[in-house]
Scaffold this active site. Structure first.
Site, PDB file in Angstrom:
ATOM      1  N   PRO A 108       0.833  -1.215  -0.014  1.00  0.00           N
ATOM      2  CA  PRO A 108      -0.312   0.009  -0.193  1.00  0.00           C
ATOM      3  C   PRO A 108       0.825   1.342   0.064  1.00  0.00           C
ATOM      4  O   PRO A 108       2.215   1.366   0.242  1.00  0.00           O
ATOM      5  CB  PRO A 108      -0.778  -0.116   1.115  1.00  0.00           C
ATOM      6  CG  PRO A 108      -0.227  -1.181   2.167  1.00  0.00           C
ATOM      7  CD  PRO A 108       0.755  -2.020   1.149  1.00  0.00           C
ATOM      8  N   CYS A 109       0.153   2.374   0.053  1.00  0.00           N
ATOM      9  CA  CYS A 109       0.939   3.653  -0.044  1.00  0.00           C
ATOM     10  C   CYS A 109       1.840   4.065   0.959  1.00  0.00           C
ATOM     11  O   CYS A 109       1.609   3.431   2.094  1.00  0.00           O
ATOM     12  CB  CYS A 109      -0.164   4.770  -0.289  1.00  0.00           C
ATOM     13  SG  CYS A 109      -0.821   5.342   1.164  1.00  0.00           S
ATOM     14  N   LEU A 110       3.027   4.698   0.764  1.00  0.00           N
ATOM     15  CA  LEU A 110       3.988   4.880   1.732  1.00  0.00           C
ATOM     16  C   LEU A 110       3.307   5.564   2.922  1.00  0.00           C
ATOM     17  O   LEU A 110       3.990   5.297   3.987  1.00  0.00           O
ATOM     18  CB  LEU A 110       4.961   5.919   1.157  1.00  0.00           C
ATOM     19  CG  LEU A 110       5.846   5.309   0.094  1.00  0.00           C
ATOM     20  CD1 LEU A 110       6.782   6.057  -0.701  1.00  0.00           C
ATOM     21  CD2 LEU A 110       6.666   4.005   0.515  1.00  0.00           C
ATOM     22  N   SER A 167       0.853   4.698   4.495  1.00  0.00           N
ATOM     23  CA  SER A 167       0.318   3.693   5.643  1.00  0.00           C
ATOM     24  C   SER A 167       1.636   3.233   6.242  1.00  0.00           C
ATOM     25  O   SER A 167       1.144   2.570   7.431  1.00  0.00           O
ATOM     26  CB  SER A 167      -0.188   2.566   4.580  1.00  0.00           C
ATOM     27  OG  SER A 167       0.777   1.876   4.001  1.00  0.00           O
TER      28      SER A 167
END
Length: 267
Positions: free
Chosen positions: A170-172, A174
């Protein structure tokens, strides 16, 4: 190969289709399936670039689109101008996806916008799904009752090679513990640490968590158990070096087994 009939129908129905592509296996597999179902007709891939998106993901999306001759639109979803997102509350993902889907539906209001959400995603706390519902986003894998394992199987059958085996990432943002402000410089540090370690370990399940207490490097427990103490010390030192090069001089670095969502703190 032939696609599942219900997925084929879902992807063919819209007159024009725009797919939100993050660079992971789900959205890239959905894009490849849409190419097969629609023969590339009236199909646009949309990729949002921001400090929270790893550079490797953007490169992967560009290479995917170029190889297949697909239309790719790069956008700035604008979440970093949203103070609610930057504050990193429990529902940060809602504000991220609201900005993303708001941007996509504003730019391509004449198209159906689809995302690669799969059936397994519905079992998590994902406030971004509320944003998707509010903006009328299509989830073909969910409607076709496809799990993550089904998506990987489809990706292999579509010839996506290494993409089919990509670990979830998932995106950074997160990686930043709930309540710590989302800062571009820290996201760059996290990306640098993970990139450095993947250079050593390959495409494995790996997270660099920014916690209130410092950095926690998480990796798959089986992999971690297979490494001796000297190798683990080398990896910790490599992570510390990459962190320092991006402004993390005062942060402590620890190594621990991967735990899904460990930077997310429920109220």
């Amino acid at each position: 190969m032939s696609l599942p009939s219900d997925l084929t129908e879902l992807l063919r129905q819209p007159d024009a289709l725009a797919i939100a592509v993050s660079g992971g296996v789900d959205s890239l597999c959905l894009s490849a399936a849409a190419v097969a179902a629609r023969n590339g007709r009236n199909l646009t891939l949309c990729h949002a670039v921001s400090p929270a998106v790893p550079d490797a993901a953007t490169k992967r999306v560009k290479a995917f689109a170029t190889k297949r001759g697909l239309t790719l639109e790069i956008v700035d979803a604008g979440e970093f101008s949203d103070k609610r997102y930057r504050a990193n509350p429990v529902n940060r993902c809602y504000f991220c996806k609201s900005n993303l889907y708001g941007t996509l539906t504003r730019l391509w209001g004449d198209r159906t916008v689809a995302a690669g959400t799969n059936l397994d995603d519905l079992g998590d706390y994902r406030p971004g799904l509320q944003a998707a519902e509010e903006h009328g986003i299509l989830h073909p894998f969910v409607q076709a009752r496809m799990t993550k394992a089904d998506v990987r199987t489809l990706a292999r059958s579509l010839g996506l090679g290494d993409i089919a085996e990509l670990p979830a990432s998932p995106c950074l943002a997160s990686r930043i513990e709930t309540g710590l402000r989302v800062e571009p410089a820290e996201l760059a540090m996290i990306d640098a640490v993970e990139t450095a370690l993947r250079t050593e370990l390959g495409e494995v399940t790996l997270r660099c968590r920014r916690l209130h207490t410092g950095l926690a490097i998480e990796m798959d427990r089986v992999l971690m158990d297979s490494l001796n103490s000297n190798r683990l010390a080398e990896l910790t030192a490599r992570a510390r070096e990459a962190s320092r090069q991006h402004g993390g001089e005062e942060l402590t670095v620890t190594l621990r087994p991967y735990q899904r969502g460990s930077a997310f703190l429920h109220a």
